[in-house]
Design an enzyme around this catalytic site. Sequence first.
Site: not given
Length: 212
Positions: A96, A118, A122, A154, A192-195
């Site tokens: 972590d 992440d 909240k 993003d 990245t993969e997310y990008e």
Amino acid sequence: MRLRKVKGAAEAISQSRYVIPAPSEQKGHWRDVFGNSNPIYIEIGMGKGQFLTALAQLHPDINYIGMERYDSVLVRALEKREHAEEISNLFYLCEDAGQLTDMFAAGEVEGIYLNFSDPWPKERHAKRRLTSSEFFARYDAVLAKSGEVAFKTDNRALFDFSLEQAASSGWQLRDVTFDLHHSPYAEGNIMTEYEEKFSAAGNPICRLVAYR
């Protein structure tokens, strides 16, 4: 979204020669792990490893450490590593980010990458965001004087929060853009993969670099 558990992930990680166990024991001695005095860069929340694997292949004179706390995600990076060309300058931690200062000594890290972290939307979870003032204090404790934090997302709300937190924490900013892929900073950018997924959907990618 609930993370899908991968059967055997924990065992694969414990047996991998690429994952460093008990990283706190390496604090102040990471160059011994790599066997050289090259600069060390880390990616926090490295996901499946596409970004860091590409960097390690492009820059064999830099040492890289990928940190990912979810074993079901890290095991995918290990699979990617097994199918890549031999890389000697990349290791992983299943840890972590809150324990960063327990694992790295002052000035031991040259740069930190935060990619599509992440957002913890909240408000009561704001301190958990990797660009909160609490985390900037951790980065300050382990980065070399010339060290930098590079952040991509993003999520515009998270990016605005990050700009505010960096400034209020006393950090300077450069290369700030709200649309990375249509900016001067797009050259040399590794996705990245997310990008790839987000930009294909038409989402603009925000990016900043923070330094002291």
